[in-house]
Design a protein around this motif. Structure first.
Motif, PDB file in Angstrom:
ATOM      1  N   LEU A  26     -13.912  -0.392  13.073  1.00 55.72           N
ATOM      2  CA  LEU A  26     -13.600   0.335  11.839  1.00 55.72           C
ATOM      3  C   LEU A  26     -12.963  -0.560  10.772  1.00 55.72           C
ATOM      4  CD1 LEU A  26     -12.166   3.686  13.275  1.00 55.72           C
ATOM      5  CD2 LEU A  26     -14.394   3.338  12.193  1.00 55.72           C
ATOM      6  N   ALA A  27     -12.553  -1.747  11.170  1.00 50.85           N
ATOM      7  CA  ALA A  27     -11.838  -2.637  10.254  1.00 50.85           C
ATOM      8  C   ALA A  27     -12.602  -2.949   8.966  1.00 50.85           C
ATOM      9  CB  ALA A  27     -11.464  -3.942  10.968  1.00 50.85           C
ATOM     10  N   PRO A  28     -13.929  -3.169   8.996  1.00 52.40           N
ATOM     11  CA  PRO A  28     -14.624  -3.454   7.732  1.00 52.40           C
ATOM     12  C   PRO A  28     -14.506  -2.339   6.700  1.00 52.40           C
ATOM     13  CG  PRO A  28     -15.996  -4.081   9.601  1.00 52.40           C
ATOM     14  CD  PRO A  28     -14.830  -3.330  10.155  1.00 52.40           C
ATOM     15  N   ILE A  29     -14.216  -1.119   7.160  1.00 53.71           N
ATOM     16  CA  ILE A  29     -14.048  -0.009   6.221  1.00 53.71           C
ATOM     17  C   ILE A  29     -12.584   0.168   5.834  1.00 53.71           C
ATOM     18  CG2 ILE A  29     -14.310   2.493   5.904  1.00 53.71           C
ATOM     19  CD1 ILE A  29     -16.617   2.375   7.940  1.00 53.71           C
ATOM     20  N   PHE A  30     -11.724   0.322   6.830  1.00 55.65           N
ATOM     21  CA  PHE A  30     -10.347   0.711   6.557  1.00 55.65           C
ATOM     22  C   PHE A  30      -9.460  -0.428   6.071  1.00 55.65           C
ATOM     23  CE2 PHE A  30     -11.630   4.287   9.283  1.00 55.65           C
ATOM     24  CZ  PHE A  30     -11.208   5.331   8.475  1.00 55.65           C
ATOM     25  N   THR A  31      -9.630  -1.618   6.612  1.00 55.83           N
ATOM     26  CA  THR A  31      -8.757  -2.722   6.193  1.00 55.83           C
ATOM     27  C   THR A  31      -8.893  -3.026   4.699  1.00 55.83           C
ATOM     28  OG1 THR A  31      -8.699  -3.693   8.409  1.00 55.83           O
ATOM     29  CG2 THR A  31      -8.165  -5.151   6.562  1.00 55.83           C
ATOM     30  N   PRO A  32     -10.096  -3.194   4.146  1.00 52.24           N
ATOM     31  CA  PRO A  32     -10.210  -3.452   2.705  1.00 52.24           C
ATOM     32  C   PRO A  32      -9.732  -2.285   1.840  1.00 52.24           C
ATOM     33  CG  PRO A  32     -12.219  -4.078   3.842  1.00 52.24           C
ATOM     34  CD  PRO A  32     -11.405  -3.296   4.812  1.00 52.24           C
ATOM     35  N   LEU A  33     -10.101  -1.046   2.228  1.00 53.35           N
ATOM     36  CA  LEU A  33      -9.739   0.105   1.406  1.00 53.35           C
ATOM     37  C   LEU A  33      -8.227   0.333   1.396  1.00 53.35           C
ATOM     38  CD1 LEU A  33     -12.554   2.701   2.257  1.00 53.35           C
ATOM     39  CD2 LEU A  33     -12.284   1.321   0.181  1.00 53.35           C
ATOM     40  N   LEU A  34      -7.594   0.245   2.559  1.00 54.67           N
ATOM     41  CA  LEU A  34      -6.150   0.419   2.623  1.00 54.67           C
ATOM     42  C   LEU A  34      -5.421  -0.700   1.881  1.00 54.67           C
ATOM     43  CD1 LEU A  34      -5.752   1.550   6.351  1.00 54.67           C
ATOM     44  CD2 LEU A  34      -5.267   2.933   4.321  1.00 54.67           C
ATOM     45  N   THR A  35      -5.931  -1.916   2.006  1.00 47.96           N
ATOM     46  CA  THR A  35      -5.310  -3.049   1.306  1.00 47.96           C
ATOM     47  C   THR A  35      -5.417  -2.878  -0.200  1.00 47.96           C
ATOM     48  OG1 THR A  35      -5.881  -4.511   3.159  1.00 47.96           O
ATOM     49  CG2 THR A  35      -5.276  -5.560   1.080  1.00 47.96           C
ATOM     50  N   LEU A  36      -6.590  -2.458  -0.682  1.00 49.55           N
ATOM     51  CA  LEU A  36      -6.770  -2.215  -2.122  1.00 49.55           C
ATOM     52  C   LEU A  36      -5.811  -1.142  -2.604  1.00 49.55           C
ATOM     53  CD1 LEU A  36      -8.334  -2.455  -4.816  1.00 49.55           C
ATOM     54  CD2 LEU A  36      -9.956  -0.783  -3.898  1.00 49.55           C
ATOM     55  N   TRP A  37      -5.698  -0.072  -1.848  1.00 47.26           N
ATOM     56  CA  TRP A  37      -4.859   1.054  -2.237  1.00 47.26           C
ATOM     57  C   TRP A  37      -3.366   0.692  -2.239  1.00 47.26           C
ATOM     58  CZ3 TRP A  37      -3.355   5.535   1.452  1.00 47.26           C
ATOM     59  CH2 TRP A  37      -2.655   6.521   0.732  1.00 47.26           C
ATOM     60  N   LEU A  38      -2.921  -0.004  -1.187  1.00 44.63           N
ATOM     61  CA  LEU A  38      -1.494  -0.225  -0.996  1.00 44.63           C
ATOM     62  C   LEU A  38      -0.989  -1.558  -1.552  1.00 44.63           C
ATOM     63  CD1 LEU A  38      -1.238   1.115   2.670  1.00 44.63           C
ATOM     64  CD2 LEU A  38      -0.676   2.338   0.565  1.00 44.63           C
ATOM     65  N   ALA A  39      -1.856  -2.565  -1.589  1.00 42.09           N
ATOM     66  CA  ALA A  39      -1.408  -3.898  -2.036  1.00 42.09           C
ATOM     67  C   ALA A  39      -1.959  -4.272  -3.406  1.00 42.09           C
ATOM     68  CB  ALA A  39      -1.815  -4.960  -1.016  1.00 42.09           C
ATOM     69  N   GLY A  40      -2.837  -3.452  -3.961  1.00 47.50           N
ATOM     70  CA  GLY A  40      -3.432  -3.774  -5.253  1.00 47.50           C
ATOM     71  C   GLY A  40      -2.426  -3.904  -6.372  1.00 47.50           C
ATOM     72  N   GLN A  41      -1.254  -3.273  -6.219  1.00 48.67           N
ATOM     73  CA  GLN A  41      -0.228  -3.368  -7.249  1.00 48.67           C
ATOM     74  C   GLN A  41       0.447  -4.732  -7.275  1.00 48.67           C
ATOM     75  OE1 GLN A  41       3.407  -1.076  -6.283  1.00 48.67           O
ATOM     76  NE2 GLN A  41       2.475  -0.662  -4.271  1.00 48.67           N
ATOM     77  N   TYR A  42       0.317  -5.486  -6.167  1.00 46.34           N
ATOM     78  CA  TYR A  42       0.967  -6.795  -6.085  1.00 46.34           C
ATOM     79  C   TYR A  42       0.029  -7.946  -6.452  1.00 46.34           C
ATOM     80  CZ  TYR A  42       4.541  -4.215  -3.517  1.00 46.34           C
ATOM     81  OH  TYR A  42       5.509  -3.315  -3.150  1.00 46.34           O
ATOM     82  N   LEU A  43      -1.200  -7.872  -5.968  1.00 44.09           N
ATOM     83  CA  LEU A  43      -2.190  -8.904  -6.238  1.00 44.09           C
ATOM     84  C   LEU A  43      -3.556  -8.247  -6.403  1.00 44.09           C
ATOM     85  CD1 LEU A  43      -1.330 -11.716  -3.623  1.00 44.09           C
ATOM     86  CD2 LEU A  43      -0.900 -11.789  -6.078  1.00 44.09           C
ATOM     87  N   PRO A  44      -4.456  -8.850  -7.191  1.00 42.03           N
ATOM     88  CA  PRO A  44      -5.814  -8.305  -7.285  1.00 42.03           C
ATOM     89  C   PRO A  44      -6.494  -8.335  -5.916  1.00 42.03           C
ATOM     90  CG  PRO A  44      -5.389  -9.924  -9.014  1.00 42.03           C
ATOM     91  CD  PRO A  44      -4.248 -10.015  -8.062  1.00 42.03           C
ATOM     92  N   VAL A  45      -7.158  -7.253  -5.564  1.00 36.74           N
ATOM     93  CA  VAL A  45      -7.828  -7.152  -4.276  1.00 36.74           C
ATOM     94  C   VAL A  45      -9.274  -6.737  -4.501  1.00 36.74           C
ATOM     95  CG1 VAL A  45      -7.910  -5.964  -2.047  1.00 36.74           C
ATOM     96  CG2 VAL A  45      -5.699  -6.518  -3.072  1.00 36.74           C
ATOM     97  N   SER A  46     -10.202  -7.549  -4.003  1.00 37.14           N
ATOM     98  CA  SER A  46     -11.624  -7.216  -4.085  1.00 37.14           C
ATOM     99  C   SER A  46     -12.034  -6.569  -2.772  1.00 37.14           C
ATOM    100  CB  SER A  46     -12.460  -8.474  -4.343  1.00 37.14           C
ATOM    101  OG  SER A  46     -13.829  -8.164  -4.315  1.00 37.14           O
ATOM    102  N   ALA A  47     -11.965  -5.223  -2.737  1.00 37.69           N
ATOM    103  CA  ALA A  47     -12.227  -4.512  -1.488  1.00 37.69           C
ATOM    104  C   ALA A  47     -13.664  -4.713  -1.008  1.00 37.69           C
ATOM    105  CB  ALA A  47     -11.940  -3.024  -1.663  1.00 37.69           C
ATOM    106  N   GLY A  48     -14.616  -4.730  -1.942  1.00 40.88           N
ATOM    107  CA  GLY A  48     -16.017  -4.904  -1.556  1.00 40.88           C
ATOM    108  C   GLY A  48     -16.271  -6.244  -0.901  1.00 40.88           C
ATOM    109  N   SER A  49     -15.794  -7.305  -1.518  1.00 39.77           N
ATOM    110  CA  SER A  49     -15.979  -8.642  -0.957  1.00 39.77           C
ATOM    111  C   SER A  49     -15.233  -8.790   0.358  1.00 39.77           C
ATOM    112  CB  SER A  49     -15.495  -9.703  -1.955  1.00 39.77           C
ATOM    113  OG  SER A  49     -16.244  -9.650  -3.146  1.00 39.77           O
ATOM    114  N   MET A  50     -14.044  -8.198   0.423  1.00 39.80           N
ATOM    115  CA  MET A  50     -13.267  -8.255   1.657  1.00 39.80           C
ATOM    116  C   MET A  50     -13.989  -7.532   2.787  1.00 39.80           C
ATOM    117  SD  MET A  50      -9.266  -7.155   2.276  1.00 39.80           S
ATOM    118  CE  MET A  50      -8.646  -8.307   1.039  1.00 39.80           C
ATOM    119  N   ALA A  51     -14.623  -6.405   2.465  1.00 40.74           N
ATOM    120  CA  ALA A  51     -15.365  -5.656   3.477  1.00 40.74           C
ATOM    121  C   ALA A  51     -16.541  -6.468   4.008  1.00 40.74           C
ATOM    122  CB  ALA A  51     -15.859  -4.334   2.892  1.00 40.74           C
TER     123      ALA A  51
END
Length: 334
Positions: A146-171
């Protein structure tokens, strides 16, 4: 179980146990090499993705069809553990970054660790803790897939305020580094079992060396900030990990799981795939953001051993309370 299969399993267990003991030492050695002799690491600085792929391929080789049968036979504890994995640790990470007022790069790295799936060494720690190893393997497998789905999405949601996060590329990277190697290893185990069986005893060592090399690469890239931020990151990682064990255990108890299942959930929640987190941080954040993943790699292995020792001592006290003449628990030997 046949005599040959029993012997093979014993060899795998012994190799895994020894590697788990040596693991934190080699990770520290890798960090020292990266910090003091970055020129030695320079030729492999672009190899973190491939190194993590090797680790995940090894995990795939250890999987069997029976591991997936556990999911069908006992879906409730697997579901509880996986939900706890992707809820408790991300939420804790956010709270810790807020309480400690962490700098943006470190905060993003801590949150990324919290959003990672279960750690690849959790199965060994579960075994040492007298937990449910079959359940541990099932939970690690599901959270990893499940990591390819949840890890990028959760990181974008929770850490996006600190650094830019490309959830698609991360996935996409997570699929390449995690999902495909695991599926390849599983395919070899299924279609070429003799080859897989021959490789299995060496897998823990290959994984340990690969993660040590990842740590060396990451440390060499952030060596100028490690002294400044290292202690703060260690404090954040320790709080994150220990609370993960505690809340995971009480989640199991609160949902009326058995003692062994509760211990397994505690380990699965508390131990993260920090190698994945560190590799993604290097690729999509900054080298400093990868530092929490590096330190987590060392700390959660040490804390996992402590957790296992506490659980075994607890069992020993319970047995002696029931029967004062009962022998002491067997030591954790390899």
């Amino acid at each position: 179980m046949s005599q040959s299969r029993r012997g093979a399993t014993t060899a795998e267990d012994r190799s895994a146990l020894i590697a788990s003991v040596v693991f934190p030492i080699l990770v520290v050695v890798g960090g020292c090499i990266g910090y003091f002799t970055p020129s030695v690491v320079a030729p492999i600085t672009g190899g973190t993705t491939w190194l993590l792929g090797v680790v995940m391929f090894g995990m795939g080789l250890t999987l069997k069809v029976a591991d997936f049968a556990i999911i069908a036979k006992r879906p409730t504890p697997v579901l509880i553990g996986v939900i706890a994995q992707f809820v408790i640790m991300p939420v804790l990470a956010v709270l810790i970054t807020w309480m400690l007022n962490l700098p943006p790069e470190i905060a993003a790295g801590v949150i990324l660790v919290g959003c990672a799936p279960g750690g690849t060494t959790s199965n060994v720690v579960t075994y040492l803790s007298r937990g449910d190893v079959a359940l541990s393997v099932a939970m690690t497998t599901v959270s990893t897939l499940l990591a390819p789905i949840f890890t990028p999405l959760l990181t974008l949601w929770l850490a996006g305020q600190y650094l830019p996060v490309s959830a698609g590329s991360m996935a996409i990277s997570t699929v390449k580094m995690v999902l495909l190697p695991v599926l390849l290893g599983l395919a070899i185990t299924f279609f070429l079992p003799k080859i897989a069986q021959a490789i299995l005893p060496a897998l823990p060592w290959i994984s340990v060396v690969a993660i040590g090399a990842i740590v060396a690469i990451i440390v060499s890239g952030s060596r100028d900030k490690i002294v400044e931020a290292g202690l703060l990151v260690l404090v954040a990682v320790m709080i994150h990990n220990l609370l993960g064990y505690a809340l995971g255990y009480f989640t199991g108890k609160g949902t009326k799981q058995t003692e062994s299942a509760s211990r397994t959930i505690a380990v699965e929640v508390g131990m993260q795939n920090s190698g994945l987190a560190a590799t993604l941080a290097v690729q999509y954040m900054t080298p400093l953001a990868a530092l929490p993943g590096v330190i987590f790699s060392v700390w959660h292995t040490l804390s996992g051993g402590i957790f296992a020792m506490v659980m075994r001592l607890r069992d020993d006290r319970a047995k002696r309370a029931e029967n004062p003449a009962a022998p002491a628990a067997e030591p954790m030997v390899v």
